[in-house]
Design a protein around this motif. Structure first.
Motif, PDB file in Angstrom:
ATOM      1  N   ASP A 133       0.844  -1.193   0.000  1.00  0.00           N
ATOM      2  CA  ASP A 133       0.000   0.000   0.000  1.00  0.00           C
ATOM      3  C   ASP A 133       0.886   1.253   0.000  1.00  0.00           C
ATOM      4  OD1 ASP A 133      -1.641   2.180   0.632  1.00  0.00           O
ATOM      5  OD2 ASP A 133      -2.845   1.054   2.060  1.00  0.00           O
ATOM      6  N   ASP A 134       0.724   2.122  -1.010  1.00  0.00           N
ATOM      7  CA  ASP A 134       1.558   3.319  -1.138  1.00  0.00           C
ATOM      8  C   ASP A 134       1.361   4.329  -0.009  1.00  0.00           C
ATOM      9  OD1 ASP A 134       2.725   2.363  -3.461  1.00  0.00           O
ATOM     10  OD2 ASP A 134       1.291   3.397  -4.767  1.00  0.00           O
ATOM     11  N   ASN A 135       0.208   4.306   0.651  1.00  0.00           N
ATOM     12  CA  ASN A 135      -0.054   5.251   1.749  1.00  0.00           C
ATOM     13  C   ASN A 135       0.344   4.705   3.110  1.00  0.00           C
ATOM     14  OD1 ASN A 135      -1.117   7.359   0.190  1.00  0.00           O
ATOM     15  ND2 ASN A 135      -3.076   6.318   0.075  1.00  0.00           N
ATOM     16  N   TYR A 136       0.929   3.524   3.121  1.00  0.00           N
ATOM     17  CA  TYR A 136       1.313   2.884   4.378  1.00  0.00           C
ATOM     18  C   TYR A 136       2.811   2.602   4.357  1.00  0.00           C
ATOM     19  CZ  TYR A 136       1.360  -0.418   8.258  1.00  0.00           C
ATOM     20  OH  TYR A 136       1.627  -1.059   9.439  1.00  0.00           O
ATOM     21  N   HIS A 137       3.468   2.946   5.451  1.00  0.00           N
ATOM     22  CA  HIS A 137       4.904   2.710   5.583  1.00  0.00           C
ATOM     23  C   HIS A 137       5.132   1.938   6.871  1.00  0.00           C
ATOM     24  CE1 HIS A 137       5.921   5.880   2.554  1.00  0.00           C
ATOM     25  NE2 HIS A 137       4.727   6.296   2.927  1.00  0.00           N
ATOM     26  N   LEU A 138       5.719   0.762   6.756  1.00  0.00           N
ATOM     27  CA  LEU A 138       6.049  -0.040   7.935  1.00  0.00           C
ATOM     28  C   LEU A 138       7.560  -0.029   8.085  1.00  0.00           C
ATOM     29  CD1 LEU A 138       4.910  -1.852  10.220  1.00  0.00           C
ATOM     30  CD2 LEU A 138       5.352  -3.803   8.720  1.00  0.00           C
ATOM     31  N   TYR A 139       8.010   0.361   9.274  1.00  0.00           N
ATOM     32  CA  TYR A 139       9.439   0.422   9.556  1.00  0.00           C
ATOM     33  C   TYR A 139       9.797  -0.643  10.572  1.00  0.00           C
ATOM     34  CZ  TYR A 139       9.415   4.733   6.994  1.00  0.00           C
ATOM     35  OH  TYR A 139       9.272   5.652   5.982  1.00  0.00           O
ATOM     36  N   VAL A 140      10.992  -1.191  10.412  1.00  0.00           N
ATOM     37  CA  VAL A 140      11.497  -2.171  11.360  1.00  0.00           C
ATOM     38  C   VAL A 140      12.665  -1.559  12.122  1.00  0.00           C
ATOM     39  CG1 VAL A 140      10.738  -4.159  10.015  1.00  0.00           C
ATOM     40  CG2 VAL A 140      13.033  -3.270   9.666  1.00  0.00           C
ATOM     41  N   ALA A 141      12.791  -1.991  13.371  1.00  0.00           N
ATOM     42  CA  ALA A 141      13.916  -1.612  14.219  1.00  0.00           C
ATOM     43  C   ALA A 141      14.771  -2.857  14.404  1.00  0.00           C
ATOM     44  CB  ALA A 141      13.420  -1.102  15.562  1.00  0.00           C
ATOM     45  N   GLU A 142      16.063  -2.708  14.200  1.00  0.00           N
ATOM     46  CA  GLU A 142      16.972  -3.842  14.282  1.00  0.00           C
ATOM     47  C   GLU A 142      18.169  -3.493  15.162  1.00  0.00           C
ATOM     48  OE1 GLU A 142      16.574  -5.944   9.962  1.00  0.00           O
ATOM     49  OE2 GLU A 142      17.674  -4.050   9.993  1.00  0.00           O
ATOM     50  N   PHE A 150      -0.950   7.340   6.093  1.00  0.00           N
ATOM     51  CA  PHE A 150      -1.163   8.763   5.852  1.00  0.00           C
ATOM     52  C   PHE A 150      -2.535   9.047   5.246  1.00  0.00           C
ATOM     53  CE2 PHE A 150       3.366   8.205   6.041  1.00  0.00           C
ATOM     54  CZ  PHE A 150       3.780   9.302   6.765  1.00  0.00           C
ATOM     55  N   ASN A 151      -3.125  10.164   5.699  1.00  0.00           N
ATOM     56  CA  ASN A 151      -4.401  10.632   5.186  1.00  0.00           C
ATOM     57  C   ASN A 151      -4.434  12.146   5.362  1.00  0.00           C
ATOM     58  OD1 ASN A 151      -7.016  10.891   4.276  1.00  0.00           O
ATOM     59  ND2 ASN A 151      -7.927  10.191   6.184  1.00  0.00           N
ATOM     60  N   ALA A 152      -4.417  12.881   4.253  1.00  0.00           N
ATOM     61  CA  ALA A 152      -4.441  14.350   4.276  1.00  0.00           C
ATOM     62  C   ALA A 152      -3.323  14.874   5.174  1.00  0.00           C
ATOM     63  CB  ALA A 152      -5.804  14.874   4.672  1.00  0.00           C
ATOM     64  N   GLU A 153      -3.673  15.592   6.255  1.00  0.00           N
ATOM     65  CA  GLU A 153      -2.658  16.193   7.117  1.00  0.00           C
ATOM     66  C   GLU A 153      -2.490  15.437   8.436  1.00  0.00           C
ATOM     67  OE1 GLU A 153      -4.049  20.231   7.422  1.00  0.00           O
ATOM     68  OE2 GLU A 153      -3.028  20.795   5.573  1.00  0.00           O
ATOM     69  N   GLU A 154      -2.839  14.145   8.409  1.00  0.00           N
ATOM     70  CA  GLU A 154      -2.674  13.340   9.616  1.00  0.00           C
ATOM     71  C   GLU A 154      -2.056  11.993   9.268  1.00  0.00           C
ATOM     72  OE1 GLU A 154      -6.799  13.307  10.836  1.00  0.00           O
ATOM     73  OE2 GLU A 154      -7.027  11.254  10.114  1.00  0.00           O
ATOM     74  N   VAL A 155      -1.485  11.385  10.294  1.00  0.00           N
ATOM     75  CA  VAL A 155      -0.918  10.058  10.136  1.00  0.00           C
ATOM     76  C   VAL A 155      -1.420   9.195  11.279  1.00  0.00           C
ATOM     77  CG1 VAL A 155       1.222  10.605  11.396  1.00  0.00           C
ATOM     78  CG2 VAL A 155       1.198   8.706   9.755  1.00  0.00           C
ATOM     79  N   GLU A 156      -1.862   8.000  10.934  1.00  0.00           N
ATOM     80  CA  GLU A 156      -2.264   7.041  11.965  1.00  0.00           C
ATOM     81  C   GLU A 156      -1.094   6.110  12.239  1.00  0.00           C
ATOM     82  OE1 GLU A 156      -5.479   3.507  12.891  1.00  0.00           O
ATOM     83  OE2 GLU A 156      -5.962   4.971  11.328  1.00  0.00           O
ATOM     84  N   ILE A 157      -0.722   6.028  13.488  1.00  0.00           N
ATOM     85  CA  ILE A 157       0.379   5.168  13.916  1.00  0.00           C
ATOM     86  C   ILE A 157      -0.219   3.860  14.408  1.00  0.00           C
ATOM     87  CG2 ILE A 157       2.250   4.902  15.590  1.00  0.00           C
ATOM     88  CD1 ILE A 157       2.509   7.995  15.528  1.00  0.00           C
ATOM     89  N   GLY A 158       0.310   2.759  13.914  1.00  0.00           N
ATOM     90  CA  GLY A 158      -0.194   1.450  14.314  1.00  0.00           C
ATOM     91  C   GLY A 158       0.837   0.371  14.085  1.00  0.00           C
TER      92      GLY A 158
END
Length: 178
Positions: free
Chosen positions: A56-65, A83-91
């Motif tokens: 999904d282009d609007n979703y970014h999943l980051y890993v910590a190593e 991401f959505n407009a001027e907000e980001v949902e963290i999950g």
């Protein structure tokens, strides 16, 4: 604690991520910060859901190593930004239970907030949803600057993220970008 390295998750991480997320949220026999086993049964995420999220282009999943003792890299946490407009949902925020209570979660959340601003400089709001009965988790986010809102959602049974064992809802928390 060694310093964390962050990178965007890749499809080759699917199996390790699937294990990490389900371990932290549902399978861990000890009570951890993210464990929901007393409140929700079933997997937190399956391979297809995770694969679709990564594409999904609007979703970014980051890993910590971290580098472990045998010169390989251990994936110890992850966090997602939608991401959505001027907000980001963290999950999809979790830390391997072995590394919890050592400040790792704080570092990961700080990284995610900074990264979100790099991706979307006009960002005005960080948002997340937490199980309403997780008072210790809500308090943790409040210490990180998040505030409770009046927004509550029913548990998303149709999303195939487990079945609630109690009457629970999702509680929204927000933090304004400063």
């Amino acid at each position: 604690m060694q310093s964390l390295k962050f990178r965007k998750a890749e499809l080759t991480d699917l199996d390790r991520l699937l294990h990490l997320i389900n371990l932290a949220y549902r399978e861990n026999p000890i009570q951890s910060w993210t464990n929901e086993a007393d409140y929700v049964s079933g997997q937190r995420i399956n391979k297809l859901q995770l694969q679709q999220a990564l594409m999904d282009d609007n979703y970014h999943l980051y890993v910590a190593e971290v580098d472990d003792v045998i010169s390989t890299t251990s994936l110890i946490g992850c966090i997602g930004l939608a991401f959505n407009a001027e907000e980001v949902e963290i999950g999809t925020f979790c830390v391997d239970p072995v590394f919890q209570n050592a400040g790792v979660g704080r570092v990961i959340l700080s990284f995610a907030e900074t990264q979100a601003l790099l991706i979307q400089p006009n960002l005005r709001l960080y948002m997340m949803y937490v199980l309403d009965i997780r008072s210790e988790l809500i308090a943790y986010y409040q210490r990180r600057g998040y505030s409770l809102t009046q927004v509550r959602k029913p548990y998303p049974i149709d999303a195939n993220v487990g079945k609630p064992l109690l009457n629970i809802e999702l509680q929204q928390l927000i933090k304004h970008v400063s």
